[in-house]
Design a protein around this motif. Structure first.
Motif, mmCIF file in Angstrom:
data_model
loop_
_atom_site.group_PDB
_atom_site.id
_atom_site.type_symbol
_atom_site.label_atom_id
_atom_site.label_comp_id
_atom_site.label_asym_id
_atom_site.label_seq_id
_atom_site.Cartn_x
_atom_site.Cartn_y
_atom_site.Cartn_z
ATOM 1 N N SER A 46 16.389 -12.809 15.737
ATOM 2 C CA SER A 46 16.676 -11.638 16.572
ATOM 3 C C SER A 46 17.964 -11.826 17.352
ATOM 4 N N ALA A 47 18.199 -13.045 17.828
ATOM 5 C CA ALA A 47 19.436 -13.313 18.569
ATOM 6 C C ALA A 47 20.661 -13.187 17.662
ATOM 7 N N ARG A 48 20.498 -13.537 16.393
ATOM 8 C CA ARG A 48 21.643 -13.542 15.475
ATOM 9 C C ARG A 48 21.878 -12.190 14.807
ATOM 10 N N PHE A 49 20.817 -11.541 14.356
ATOM 11 C CA PHE A 49 20.979 -10.326 13.563
ATOM 12 C C PHE A 49 20.562 -9.053 14.288
ATOM 13 N N GLY A 50 19.922 -9.185 15.431
ATOM 14 C CA GLY A 50 19.446 -8.004 16.138
ATOM 15 C C GLY A 50 17.966 -7.775 15.900
ATOM 16 N N LEU A 51 17.315 -7.127 16.863
ATOM 17 C CA LEU A 51 15.873 -6.956 16.817
ATOM 18 C C LEU A 51 15.435 -5.987 15.727
ATOM 19 N N ARG A 52 16.158 -4.884 15.581
ATOM 20 C CA ARG A 52 15.729 -3.837 14.648
ATOM 21 C C ARG A 52 15.610 -4.334 13.206
ATOM 22 N N PRO A 53 16.646 -4.961 12.633
ATOM 23 C CA PRO A 53 16.495 -5.422 11.246
ATOM 24 C C PRO A 53 15.430 -6.503 11.082
ATOM 25 N N VAL A 54 15.302 -7.396 12.068
ATOM 26 C CA VAL A 54 14.306 -8.462 11.968
ATOM 27 C C VAL A 54 12.893 -7.873 12.006
ATOM 28 N N ALA A 55 12.648 -6.945 12.943
ATOM 29 C CA ALA A 55 11.324 -6.339 13.054
ATOM 30 C C ALA A 55 10.965 -5.574 11.784
ATOM 31 N N CYS A 56 11.887 -4.751 11.305
ATOM 32 C CA CYS A 56 11.592 -3.922 10.132
ATOM 33 C C CYS A 56 11.412 -4.780 8.876
ATOM 34 N N LEU A 57 12.257 -5.804 8.713
ATOM 35 C CA LEU A 57 12.145 -6.641 7.524
ATOM 36 C C LEU A 57 10.832 -7.426 7.533
ATOM 37 N N SER A 58 10.435 -7.908 8.704
ATOM 38 C CA SER A 58 9.176 -8.669 8.768
ATOM 39 C C SER A 58 7.990 -7.783 8.419
ATOM 40 N N LEU A 59 7.998 -6.538 8.878
ATOM 41 C CA LEU A 59 6.902 -5.628 8.564
ATOM 42 C C LEU A 59 6.909 -5.258 7.081
ATOM 43 N N ALA A 60 8.097 -5.065 6.508
ATOM 44 C CA ALA A 60 8.180 -4.738 5.081
ATOM 45 C C ALA A 60 7.673 -5.901 4.224
ATOM 46 N N ILE A 61 8.021 -7.126 4.603
ATOM 47 C CA ILE A 61 7.540 -8.302 3.862
ATOM 48 C C ILE A 61 6.030 -8.431 4.005
ATOM 49 N N SER A 62 5.500 -8.128 5.212
ATOM 50 C CA SER A 62 4.049 -8.152 5.404
ATOM 51 C C SER A 62 3.364 -7.172 4.465
ATOM 52 N N ALA A 63 3.934 -5.990 4.344
ATOM 53 C CA ALA A 63 3.362 -4.983 3.448
ATOM 54 C C ALA A 63 3.371 -5.472 2.007
ATOM 55 N N ALA A 64 4.482 -6.099 1.581
ATOM 56 C CA ALA A 64 4.576 -6.605 0.210
ATOM 57 C C ALA A 64 3.572 -7.729 -0.034
ATOM 58 N N ALA A 65 3.408 -8.624 0.949
ATOM 59 C CA ALA A 65 2.457 -9.722 0.803
ATOM 60 C C ALA A 65 1.019 -9.203 0.717
ATOM 61 N N LEU A 66 0.689 -8.204 1.531
ATOM 62 C CA LEU A 66 -0.642 -7.611 1.484
ATOM 63 C C LEU A 66 -0.901 -6.958 0.125
ATOM 64 N N ALA A 67 0.112 -6.260 -0.388
ATOM 65 C CA ALA A 67 -0.032 -5.638 -1.704
ATOM 66 C C ALA A 67 -0.221 -6.700 -2.787
ATOM 67 N N GLY A 68 0.507 -7.811 -2.659
ATOM 68 C CA GLY A 68 0.335 -8.895 -3.619
ATOM 69 C C GLY A 68 -1.044 -9.516 -3.567
ATOM 70 N N LEU A 69 -1.567 -9.729 -2.338
ATOM 71 C CA LEU A 69 -2.917 -10.278 -2.189
ATOM 72 C C LEU A 69 -3.971 -9.318 -2.731
ATOM 73 N N ALA A 70 -3.709 -8.019 -2.603
ATOM 74 C CA ALA A 70 -4.663 -7.034 -3.113
ATOM 75 C C ALA A 70 -4.835 -7.150 -4.623
ATOM 76 N N GLY A 71 -3.777 -7.548 -5.314
ATOM 77 C CA GLY A 71 -3.850 -7.667 -6.765
ATOM 78 C C GLY A 71 -4.116 -9.075 -7.259
ATOM 79 N N THR A 72 -4.392 -10.008 -6.356
ATOM 80 C CA THR A 72 -4.601 -11.411 -6.736
ATOM 81 C C THR A 72 -6.063 -11.672 -7.079
ATOM 82 N N ASP A 73 -6.278 -12.363 -8.161
ATOM 83 C CA ASP A 73 -7.625 -12.801 -8.536
ATOM 84 C C ASP A 73 -7.859 -14.165 -7.886
ATOM 85 N N PHE A 74 -8.708 -14.196 -6.864
ATOM 86 C CA PHE A 74 -8.920 -15.431 -6.112
ATOM 87 C C PHE A 74 -9.746 -16.451 -6.884
ATOM 88 N N HIS A 75 -10.355 -16.042 -7.989
ATOM 89 C CA HIS A 75 -11.075 -17.003 -8.810
ATOM 90 C C HIS A 75 -10.129 -17.976 -9.483
#
Length: 506
Positions: A325-354
């Motif tokens: 946040s200090a280097r790139f600014g709060l807005r891009p860091v916040a939005c990118l972290s939330l977008a990555i969270s969404a992608a990770a959740l979508a990936g876990l949704a399609g993962t076969d845990f077996h």
């Protein structure tokens, strides 16, 4: 104008308040694994167990804002020291409680102490670190304690219960407070700027009762614990009390809670991020814990170890967020972290845990890191948009967001999970209607119902339940991914017109 020199003890102050914050966070999750043990030891009924668990977040949600504004009125140091003393005393009383009613009372006292500690910790950080870069790092380290503490709470509880009695999950707080209390007394400055005006006890009671009634009604209603005829009057009462409180704040020349804080988009964005991110994290942990234990037949310890990547990455996210946040600014860091969270959740949704291989650990680590960064970004947004004299009130708003997010996240995930599970469950032939209705509620009820059937039919029911829950976990995580994606867009626009690191008083 003279430049204020930074406090040479500021990093020691940070260490002290983080240690003060840790037991409060641990108490949010450490009790879950102790419930079966203390239920048997105290002979607690199901209703008493629910109150033992729920009274802590319910009461704290109502107390956080009044305690934060009280800290702004009389001084953060005084409220923090009092909160530490109360929390330590309440922990000892809870550990020695011989009856459920006394444990509920001790949990209420714990909530009071925790509500005094949480906003003060953020207020101390805001006042101690004037430099935006240092403040971002400090808030990042604070976020690490919050994310890691909540994540490892069940593991610590399980380890304690493996060697000691159930009261040890509370007693562990006492030596921590005996260290932190004198450290904070010595390190925190005795002189600090406080806000003018008195602390209206009547308004505080209105807010506390309104918050408790509203949150309880939402939890009870969505959790299907109570009928609508019971929940609706409580909800209306809570909303009416909150409406009266808000009208009093708007008319008062010195309000308990400055509602103008909500006119700052960065603060609104931060609170929404805190609610959604903490709720998603709590809900995902609940879903995965059940998937691992009920479907994959892992022990609680094995399930905890499986989620270590999530916990470890969450612990790293705080400092990373401060630096980014200090280097790139709060807005891009916040939005990118939330977008990555969404992608990770979508990936876990399609993962076969077996047969997940390295996919599941990598996605869990990515989710933990991104959500932790998002939570820390919410702290930076809120505390940077608040002046030093508003730090307690702003900190209490954020802490309320965490409490509401975690409590409602588990409730809403649980209700959604129950509905989707019932829709996907294909029952074997020959199951009596009462047991069929019970099994359709949740995967846990499937196991209870199966015990009342014959071996063959019970095994068939459990197999059907496992299949239904795997489908449920996919739908649930997909919905969470979509919600996180929508939050990304909302935060992008809310943070757009704001200055990201305004300093000084407003």
């Amino acid at each position: 104008m003279a430049v204020r020199q930074p406090d040479p003890k500021r990093w020691l102050v940070l260490l002290a308040v983080m240690l003060a914050f840790l037991p409060v966070v641990l108490d949010m999750t450490i009790l879950h694994v102790a419930v079966p043990t203390l239920t048997q030891a105290l002979g607690a009924s199901n209703t008493q167990v629910l109150w033992i668990i729920d009274i802590y977040p319910l009461l704290m949600a109502g107390l956080l804002v009044p305690m934060g504004t009280l800290a702004d009125r009389v001084g953060t140091r005084r409220i923090l020291l009092a909160g530490l003393a109360i929390f330590g005393l309440a922990s000892a009383l809870a550990a020695a409680a011989p009856h459920p009613a006394q444990l509920i009372a001790a949990r209420m006292l714990l909530a009071l102490g925790g509500a005094m500690i949480m906003p003060c910790v953020l207020g101390v950080i805001r006042r101690t670190f004037e430099d935006p870069a240092e403040r971002g790092l400090a808030l990042g380290l604070w976020g690490t304690v919050g994310a890691a503490g909540a994540a490892v709470g069940p593991l610590i509880g399980g380890a304690l219960l493996g060697h000691f009695w159930w009261g040890s999950v509370f007693l562990i707080n006492v030596p921590v407070m005996l260290i932190v209390l004198p450290a904070c007394w010595l390190l925190l400055p005795r002189q600090e700027r406080i806000s003018s005006g008195h602390w209206a006890i009547g308004q505080a009671v209105l807010l506390i009762l309104g918050m408790i009634a509203t949150v309880y009604a939402i939890k009870a209603g969505f959790g299907a614990k109570q009928p609508v005829a019971v929940v609706l009057p409580v909800l209306l009462l809570g909303l009416a009390l909150l409406t009266v409180f808000a009208r009093l704040q708007l008319r008062s020349p010195a309000p308990m809670l400055d509602l103008s804080l909500f006119s700052r988009p960065a603060i609104v964005a931060g609170i929404i991020m805190a609610i959604v991110a903490s709720g998603s994290l709590a809900g995902v942990e609940l879903t995965l814990a059940q998937e691992l234990q009920y479907v994959l037949d892992k022990t609680p310890l094995q399930a905890g170890l499986f989620m270590v990547p999530l916990m470890a990455a969450a612990a790293l996210g705080g400092p990373v967020a401060g630096g980014l946040s200090a280097r790139f600014g709060l807005r891009p860091v916040a939005c990118l972290s939330l977008a990555i969270s969404a992608a990770a959740l979508a990936g876990l949704a399609g993962t076969d845990f077996h047969d997940a291989g390295l996919v599941a650990p990598v996605l869990l680590a990515l989710l933990g890191l991104a959500l932790s960064i998002g939570l820390t970004a919410s702290s930076i947004a809120i505390m940077s948009a608040a002046g030093t004299h508003e730090a307690g009130a702003a900190g209490s708003l954020e802490a309320t967001g965490y409490e509401l997010g975690g409590a409602l996240g588990i409730t809403l995930f649980g209700v959604f999970m129950s509905g989707v599970f019932g829709a996907h469950l294909v029952l074997p032939e020959g199951i009596p209607d009462p047991l069929a209705d019970q099994a359709a509620r949740s995967i846990g009820d499937v196991y209870i119902a199966a015990q009342q059937l014959g071996a063959e039919l019970g095994a068939a029911l459990i197999t059907a339940g496992k299949g239904a829950f795997s489908a449920t976990h996919s739908v649930l995580l997909t919905a969470a991914a979509l919600l996180m994606g929508l939050l990304t867009v909302l935060v992008f626009f809310l943070l757009a017109p704001t200055r990201e690191t305004p300093d000084g008083d407003r």
